[in-house]
Write an enzyme that holds these catalytic residues in place. Structure first.
Site, PDB file in Angstrom:
ATOM      1  N   GLY A   1      -1.586   5.263  12.554  1.00 50.44           N
ATOM      2  CA  GLY A   1      -0.942   4.648  11.204  1.00 50.44           C
ATOM      3  C   GLY A   1      -1.890   4.565  10.305  1.00 50.44           C
ATOM      4  O   GLY A   1      -2.424   5.286   9.907  1.00 50.44           O
ATOM      5  N   GLY A   2      -1.745   3.544   9.232  1.00 50.19           N
ATOM      6  CA  GLY A   2      -2.296   3.730   7.958  1.00 50.19           C
ATOM      7  C   GLY A   2      -4.031   3.751   8.109  1.00 50.19           C
ATOM      8  O   GLY A   2      -4.495   4.843   7.591  1.00 50.19           O
TER       9      GLY A   2
ATOM     10  N   GLY B   1      -4.128   6.329  17.447  1.00 51.22           N
ATOM     11  CA  GLY B   1      -3.619   5.486  16.291  1.00 51.22           C
ATOM     12  C   GLY B   1      -3.454   6.337  15.130  1.00 51.22           C
ATOM     13  O   GLY B   1      -4.338   6.638  14.653  1.00 51.22           O
TER      14      GLY B   1
ATOM     15  N   ASN C   1      -5.213   1.848  -1.382  1.00 55.23           N
ATOM     16  CA  ASN C   1      -5.631   0.525  -1.346  1.00 55.23           C
ATOM     17  C   ASN C   1      -6.314   0.256  -2.589  1.00 55.23           C
ATOM     18  O   ASN C   1      -7.034  -0.625  -2.643  1.00 55.23           O
ATOM     19  CB  ASN C   1      -6.074   0.111  -0.069  1.00 55.23           C
ATOM     20  CG  ASN C   1      -7.505   0.955   0.160  1.00 55.23           C
ATOM     21  OD1 ASN C   1      -8.004   1.639  -0.674  1.00 55.23           O
ATOM     22  ND2 ASN C   1      -8.125   0.805   1.473  1.00 55.23           N
TER      23      ASN C   1
ATOM     24  N   ASP D   1     -10.483   3.256   3.530  1.00 56.27           N
ATOM     25  CA  ASP D   1     -10.549   2.851   4.842  1.00 56.27           C
ATOM     26  C   ASP D   1     -11.430   3.750   5.652  1.00 56.27           C
ATOM     27  O   ASP D   1     -12.296   3.729   6.075  1.00 56.27           O
ATOM     28  CB  ASP D   1      -9.083   2.580   5.669  1.00 56.27           C
ATOM     29  CG  ASP D   1      -8.671   1.154   5.054  1.00 56.27           C
ATOM     30  OD1 ASP D   1      -9.552   0.278   4.591  1.00 56.27           O
ATOM     31  OD2 ASP D   1      -7.360   1.028   5.088  1.00 56.27           O
TER      32      ASP D   1
ATOM     33  N   GLY E   1     -16.183  -2.732  13.966  1.00 55.68           N
ATOM     34  CA  GLY E   1     -15.112  -2.714  13.139  1.00 55.68           C
ATOM     35  C   GLY E   1     -15.586  -2.873  11.793  1.00 55.68           C
ATOM     36  O   GLY E   1     -15.152  -2.530  10.645  1.00 55.68           O
TER      37      GLY E   1
ATOM     38  N   LYS F   1       0.884  -1.303  -0.173  1.00 59.47           N
ATOM     39  CA  LYS F   1      -0.196   0.015   0.072  1.00 59.47           C
ATOM     40  C   LYS F   1       0.775   1.155   0.255  1.00 59.47           C
ATOM     41  O   LYS F   1       0.543   2.260  -0.666  1.00 59.47           O
ATOM     42  CB  LYS F   1      -0.857  -0.052   1.180  1.00 59.47           C
ATOM     43  CG  LYS F   1      -1.962  -0.927   1.090  1.00 59.47           C
ATOM     44  CD  LYS F   1      -2.994  -1.050   2.416  1.00 59.47           C
ATOM     45  CE  LYS F   1      -4.092  -1.943   2.427  1.00 59.47           C
ATOM     46  NZ  LYS F   1      -5.050  -1.661   3.515  1.00 59.47           N
TER      47      LYS F   1
END
Length: 235
Positions: free
Chosen positions: A92-93, A90, A50, A66, A202, A29
């Site tokens: 991150g990605g 968080g 992605n 996402d 989620g 990615k």
């Protein structure tokens, strides 16, 4: 595919005139973002792609869904993002992608927290490069006073993981979102519900992401409810 072969393979795929695009998974990615001719702000802020759309000239347009999946899920539940104050644990990605989509949807303030402070600060800079009027803060995971808090960390994957927030500091009515999919209702979501908070599981992000990807590729769409009806999920 080995990482060192990815760039050559992607270039070869761009020559397929009957190829609409591709979905990209780990570990490619981040590398994909450096190989596309164009990328959306969501992809730039996330630092990864992605999804790839082959353009008529054979170049790639990269996007990141996402965050769109998370935001669409929140909006489908009737929750307004315009003007909201949001805390994301968080950077991150997935956390970066969610932050990008929340900014696009009109959030007024986004606070970022990561155990690696440099990640949160770098995400802050990327957000401000695209949304200079956005109020972006870093350094604290205290959830008091926010309209929405989001767990974009792996905490919750293991039964003995600590919670990403002090749940006692989350006010009833605060919207609590989760990205962990190992269980439908993670310890964080169960604790939030006990305090009277609306939540998003989620897998909602996944089911909301798929329609957005279909539209990106020009394949029409499907509703999240239609996708859930045919999905087989085992926690």
């Amino acid at each position: 595919m080995k990482a060192q072969d990815y760039a050559v393979a992607l270039d070869a795929l761009s020559r397929f005139t009957n190829l609409r695009g591709a979905l990209v998974t780990m570990p490619h990615k981040k590398a994909t973002l450096t190989l596309v001719a164009q990328a959306t702000p969501a992809a730039r802020i996330a630092g990864a792609c992605n999804a790839l759309l082959r353009l008529p000239d054979g170049t790639w347009l990269g996007d990141q869904f996402d965050g769109a999946g998370f935001v669409h899920g929140v909006q489908r539940k009737g929750r307004s993002i315009e003007g909201a104050r949001v805390l994301i644990a968080g950077s991150g990605g997935v956390g970066s992608a969610i932050a990008a989509s929340l900014a696009q949807a009109g959030a007024a303030q986004i606070s970022l927290f990561d155990a690696n402070a440099a990640l949160a600060e770098a995400l802050r800079d990327r957000l401000l490069a695209h949304y200079p009027r956005l109020d972006v803060r870093t350094g604290s995971n205290d959830p008091a006073g926010y309209d929405m808090v989001v767990n974009a960390t792996p905490l919750g994957m293991k039964d003995d993981d600590p919670l990403p927030f002090d749940v006692e500091r989350i006010a009833p009515g605060t919207f609590v979102g989760e990205v962990v999919m190992k269980s439908e209702y993670t310890p964080l979501l169960r604790a939030a519900q006990a305090r009277g908070c609306p939540v998003q599981v989620g897998t909602d992000m996944l089911f909301e992401m798929i329609p957005a990807c279909l539209e990106f590729f020009g394949f029409g769409t499907a509703t999240p409810d239609e996708l859930r009806a045919v999905a087989r999920i085992q926690y």
